[in-house]
Write a protein that holds these residues in place. Structure first.
Motif, short mmCIF file in Angstrom:
data_model
loop_
_atom_site.label_atom_id
_atom_site.label_comp_id
_atom_site.label_asym_id
_atom_site.label_seq_id
_atom_site.Cartn_x
_atom_site.Cartn_y
_atom_site.Cartn_z
N ASP A 96 3.94 7.02 -26.06
CA ASP A 96 2.57 6.16 -26.22
C ASP A 96 3.15 4.98 -25.05
N HIS A 130 3.32 15.71 -29.15
CA HIS A 130 2.63 14.19 -29.43
C HIS A 130 1.59 14.05 -28.22
N ALA A 177 12.25 2.79 -31.08
CA ALA A 177 11.99 3.02 -32.76
C ALA A 177 11.76 4.74 -32.73
N THR A 178 11.12 4.80 -31.87
CA THR A 178 10.19 6.38 -32.74
C THR A 178 9.72 7.33 -31.19
N LEU A 179 10.22 8.54 -30.83
CA LEU A 179 9.99 9.34 -29.44
C LEU A 179 7.91 8.71 -29.45
N SER A 180 7.30 8.53 -31.14
CA SER A 180 6.13 9.07 -30.22
C SER A 180 5.82 7.41 -29.90
N GLU A 181 6.38 6.24 -29.68
CA GLU A 181 6.06 5.55 -29.12
C GLU A 181 6.81 5.44 -27.81
N CYS A 201 14.52 6.19 -26.58
CA CYS A 201 14.47 6.56 -28.40
C CYS A 201 16.37 6.57 -28.93
N GLU A 202 16.50 5.07 -29.59
CA GLU A 202 17.37 4.57 -30.25
C GLU A 202 17.46 5.64 -31.53
N THR A 203 16.43 6.51 -32.21
CA THR A 203 16.97 6.71 -33.16
C THR A 203 17.10 8.04 -32.92
N HIS A 261 17.57 12.16 -22.43
CA HIS A 261 17.91 11.29 -23.13
C HIS A 261 18.86 10.50 -22.11
N ASP A 309 8.98 19.05 -29.22
CA ASP A 309 8.24 17.56 -29.62
C ASP A 309 7.56 16.65 -29.22
#
Length: 279
Positions: free
Chosen positions: A60, A84, A53-57, A32-34, A10, A80
């Motif tokens: 991906d 994914h 917005a998300t770790l997933s994005e 990832c800003e969340t 991060h 984590d």
């Protein structure tokens, strides 16, 4: 080769600065800003990182992911990422021991390609040039070399065996960080007997002595929350090699006395020594 999209996990002080160098040769560097702090967001903006917005994005979209976080969080973060099903290059650049990087590699492969990394030096800002040591599959380490080519992050490949970069990082950290702890103890003892200035005078005759830099103790105290877990990792590595870990565990326990001054840039030498003497 097309410019890769890179994800940083991060953007702390080291992670953000390293990511800023990656911006030079990447199509984009994502973070990832969340759940991250306003301080992290400020760093990300300062270094031109792109928020998602998300770790997933992030996973991906990224071809390469660089993990630079506190050592204690490294394995959970890798879990984590594994959840994914990331399939790119994962650079595990945290200060963790070789056994942990082996576990992380087993967790992420064969879907992802894991590169073992270790940063030696200060964050690449203000003219400082750290070295990112790498070990792992040649095709993957070559991609990381290309990512940082011409930037303030030097790269050096140690071979194909995952664990080499982590071992080098911890071997260096074992001396460097423990030496700073010993300075605090030495100056603290001398001050108790009103001979601290004499100690510094003696040490200043040796330009290679950390004792000639007592003001650095305050910086060590502010960084104790990171250094302590790193020395615990190094102690685990020593134990695994059949070497005595007690000195590093003792240094980590000493650093724990400074946990309440995390990243305090206003801390003085006197404040740090007083906190060390009165836990």
């Amino acid at each position: 080769m097309d410019q890769p999209i890179v994800g940083i996990l991060h953007p702390g002080s080291m992670g953000a600065a390293v990511a800023a160098c990656a911006v030079t040769n990447a199509a984009k560097v994502l973070w990832c800003e969340t759940g991250r702090s306003a301080v992290s967001a400020g760093r990300a903006t300062q270094f031109s990182l792109t928020p998602v917005a998300t770790l997933s994005e992030l996973l991906d979209r990224s071809d390469i992911v660089i993990s630079l976080c506190p050592p204690a969080a490294a394995e959970d973060l890798a879990h984590d990422v594994a959840g994914h099903r990331f399939t790119g290059v994962y650079v595990e650049a945290n200060a963790i021991n070789p056994e942990r990087i082996q576990r992380i590699t087993a967790l992420l492969e064969p879907g992802a390609t894991v590169v073992d990394g270790g940063v030696v030096g200060s964050p690449p800002v203000g003219g400082k040039i750290p070295t990112l040591y790498l070990s792992g599959p040649p095709s993957a380490t070559a991609r990381i070399e290309a990512l940082f080519a011409g930037t303030a992050v030097r790269t050096a490949v140690l071979g194909t065996e995952v664990g080499k970069a982590s071992a080098l990082k911890l071997a260096y950290a074992s001396f460097q960080k423990t030496s700073r702890v010993l300075v605090a103890l030495a100056v603290g003892m001398a001050r108790e007997h009103d001979v601290d200035q004499e100690l510094i005078e003696v040490a200043s005759r040796r330009t290679d002595s950390y004792l000639s830099e007592p003001q650095y103790v305050a910086k060590a105290a502010a960084r104790a929350w990171r250094w302590g877990p790193e020395l615990e990792e190094a102690a685990d590595a020593l134990a695994a090699a059949g070497l005595p870990p007690e000195m590093l565990r003792a240094a980590a326990a000493t650093l724990a006395r400074w946990h309440d001054v995390k990243d305090d840039g206003e801390l003085t030498l006197t404040d740090a020594l007083e906190r060390l003497a009165q836990p």
